[in-house]
Write a protein that holds these residues in place. Structure first.
Motif, PDB file in Angstrom:
ATOM      1  N   ALA A 198       0.838  -1.214   0.000  1.00 29.02           N
ATOM      2  CA  ALA A 198       0.000   0.000   0.000  1.00 29.02           C
ATOM      3  C   ALA A 198       0.865   1.254   0.000  1.00 29.02           C
ATOM      4  O   ALA A 198       0.642   2.197   0.760  1.00 29.02           O
ATOM      5  N   SER A 199       1.878   1.253  -0.883  1.00 30.14           N
ATOM      6  CA  SER A 199       2.851   2.348  -0.903  1.00 30.14           C
ATOM      7  C   SER A 199       2.336   3.569  -1.645  1.00 30.14           C
ATOM      8  O   SER A 199       2.730   4.690  -1.357  1.00 30.14           O
ATOM      9  N   GLY A 200       1.498   3.345  -2.660  1.00 27.26           N
ATOM     10  CA  GLY A 200       1.017   4.456  -3.490  1.00 27.26           C
ATOM     11  C   GLY A 200       0.966   4.018  -4.945  1.00 27.26           C
ATOM     12  O   GLY A 200       1.223   2.849  -5.258  1.00 27.26           O
ATOM     13  N   PHE A 201       0.653   4.965  -5.822  1.00 30.02           N
ATOM     14  CA  PHE A 201       0.424   4.631  -7.235  1.00 30.02           C
ATOM     15  C   PHE A 201       1.310   5.488  -8.136  1.00 30.02           C
ATOM     16  O   PHE A 201       1.212   6.709  -8.114  1.00 30.02           O
ATOM     17  N   CYS A 202       2.140   4.845  -8.911  1.00 28.59           N
ATOM     18  CA  CYS A 202       2.992   5.574  -9.856  1.00 28.59           C
ATOM     19  C   CYS A 202       2.151   5.940 -11.090  1.00 28.59           C
ATOM     20  O   CYS A 202       1.555   5.058 -11.705  1.00 28.59           O
ATOM     21  N   PRO A 203       2.091   7.219 -11.460  1.00 25.43           N
ATOM     22  CA  PRO A 203       1.255   7.638 -12.597  1.00 25.43           C
ATOM     23  C   PRO A 203       1.942   7.358 -13.941  1.00 25.43           C
ATOM     24  O   PRO A 203       2.419   8.276 -14.622  1.00 25.43           O
ATOM     25  N   VAL A 204       1.987   6.094 -14.323  1.00 18.87           N
ATOM     26  CA  VAL A 204       2.824   5.673 -15.453  1.00 18.87           C
ATOM     27  C   VAL A 204       2.401   6.313 -16.778  1.00 18.87           C
ATOM     28  O   VAL A 204       3.243   6.771 -17.562  1.00 18.87           O
ATOM     29  N   ASP A 205       1.100   6.380 -17.023  1.00 18.84           N
ATOM     30  CA  ASP A 205       0.635   6.944 -18.295  1.00 18.84           C
ATOM     31  C   ASP A 205       1.118   8.399 -18.447  1.00 18.84           C
ATOM     32  O   ASP A 205       1.620   8.800 -19.495  1.00 18.84           O
TER      33      ASP A 205
END
Ligand SMILES: [Zn+2]
Length: 440
Positions: A287-294
């Motif tokens: 539950a570290s977070g979300f990398c905004p890859v797009d």
């Protein structure tokens, strides 16, 4: 016309070269000589041009470049499932770090890394990056397995079982780099663990040493919101800004995780040419977070893919990672058209090679590149019907369907049988560690 004799020809039903984009070749053959791809031609006229010492007829298979796992801790395979479903702090402070402090040794790393290489070959990875204690042992496991590997030797500001501080780690790491200087498959670079475990003095030293010896740097960066908030509170700077100011970020720097990104961070990445290694399953599990890859890809930043260690994943299957990356990337972008099958396949292949600076050797099937190749058998119920090969590779979890794997022209797996590692011995060693870790 003279017929050239070559080492190996692989006849494939389909070939995904990755470069050029969105391409699937049908009924073609890969011709390999002296470890490199020398031709990719239609199978029906290959006999008029080449004869091979070894041929493989893979008529129900898709053949593609071997996958590149751009971030992991191979020996942590021995901690797979050891501590799950815990908050990140509890997981690290109360379970993983105490277990490592008690058990990590050269033997632990050797046997854990051997277990990991077997799992990676079986699930289609041909190149991996590794950051862990006793990197000599992981390098040796990569050497004997036949895999391609980037060793990022760890650096912290405190002692560990492998050494007593930054000077010691750098000295041991550079000796290891010398030992593998002319190795065809293994490259050794700096692995400062993270901004919160490495001080300014050490980063400054690396920022002058790395370009001097043409070494890359891999660092965990912005893994969690807490990491960024604590740094801002302490120094007024986000960690990426601090590394930028210390001149650590360059086109040979690999930033692992980056789940916390604002527009200033994107500008720094664009300006420096640093790469991102995205580890979606580890980020989700902890539950570290979300990398905004797009968003990052649209900003022209190179994003590669890694599994992270098996303790926070809990496998090293890059097909699963591609699948998760695609789904998570769409959800984070709130756009089902974000992160296409082709894009996640690139993240697991050529983008990893670019991040590691080895794209002239691997990451795509092109004439001149090393023969780092996998074959996936697509004749089962789970793959029927077959409307779109790229879609099957990205979305249908193929790790267990890999039939063959070659690295640098060497066959590492044939019909799921490993040729370079002893799976019986590896499994028996893992069982022993299970018992030792259970005693605590
Ligand atoms: Zn990691």
């Amino acid at each position: 016309m003279t017929i050239q004799t070559v080492d190996l020809i692989i006849h494939a039903k389909w070939i995904i070269p990755v470069v050029p984009k969105n391409t699937v070749l049908t009924d073609c053959s890969l011709v390999i000589n002296d470890n490199r791809i020398i031709a990719i031609k239609p199978t029906n006229n290959i006999e008029q041009l080449f004869s091979a010492i070894t041929e493989h007829d893979l008529k129900e298979h898709v053949v593609m470049p071997g996958l590149i796992n751009a971030h992991g801790h191979a020996a942590m395979n021995l901690l797979r499932g050891y501590a799950d479903d815990l908050a990140l702090d509890t997981w690290l402070n109360d379970h993983i770090w105490p277990a490592e402090a008690k058990h990590v040794s050269a033997e632990f790393v050797k046997q854990g890394a051997e277990l990991a290489t077997a799992e990676m070959i079986r699930s289609g990875t041909t190149t991996f990056s590794d950051m862990y204690f006793f990197p000599e042992e992981t390098a040796a496991a990569a050497h004997s397995s036949g895999m391609r590997c980037q060793i990022t030797f760890p650096i912290f500001d405190f002692p560990c079982a492998w050494g007593n501080g930054p000077d010691d780690y750098i000295s041991k790491g550079l000796t290891l780099r010398d030992d593998y200087r002319n190795h065809e498959r293994i490259n050794v670079i700096f692995g400062p663990h993270a901004p919160y475990t490495v001080g300014d003095d050490t980063f400054v030293r690396l920022s002058s040493l790395a370009p001097e010896i043409q070494s890359g740097i891999q660092v965990h960066l912005h893994e969690t919101k807490g990491e960024v908030e604590a740094a801002v509170k302490e120094s007024g700077k986000r960690p990426i800004q601090r590394l930028y100011d210390l001149q650590v970020l360059t086109p040979t720097t690999q930033c692992v995780h980056m789940t916390q990104i604002n527009d200033d961070d994107i500008a720094i990445l664009q300006q420096t040419g640093a790469h991102i290694i995205h580890c979606p399953e580890s980020n989700l599990k902890l539950a570290s977070g979300f990398c905004p890859v797009d968003k990052l890809l649209k900003a022209g930043i190179n994003v590669a893919l890694g599994t992270d260690g098996a303790a926070s994943n809990n496998n090293l299957d890059m097909f699963g990672e591609m699948h998760t990356a695609a789904l998570l990337g769409k959800a984070v972008a709130e756009d089902a058209a974000a992160l296409s099958a082709q894009q996640v396949i690139e993240m697991a292949t050529i983008n990893g090679a670019i991040a590691m600076g080895i794209e002239s050797d691997t990451g795509s099937l092109e004439v001149g590149k090393c023969a780092d190749i996998i074959a996936i058998k697509l004749d089962d119920i789970e793959h029927a019907p077959l409307h779109d090969v790229l879609s099957h590779v990205a979305y249908t979890h193929n790790g267990h369907r890999i039939s063959h794997s070659w690295v640098n022209g060497q066959l590492l797996m044939q019909e799921r049988q490993l040729t370079t590692v002893n799976t019986k011995e590896i499994a028996s060693n893992a069982k022993e560690w299970q018992e030792r870790l259970a005693q605590n």
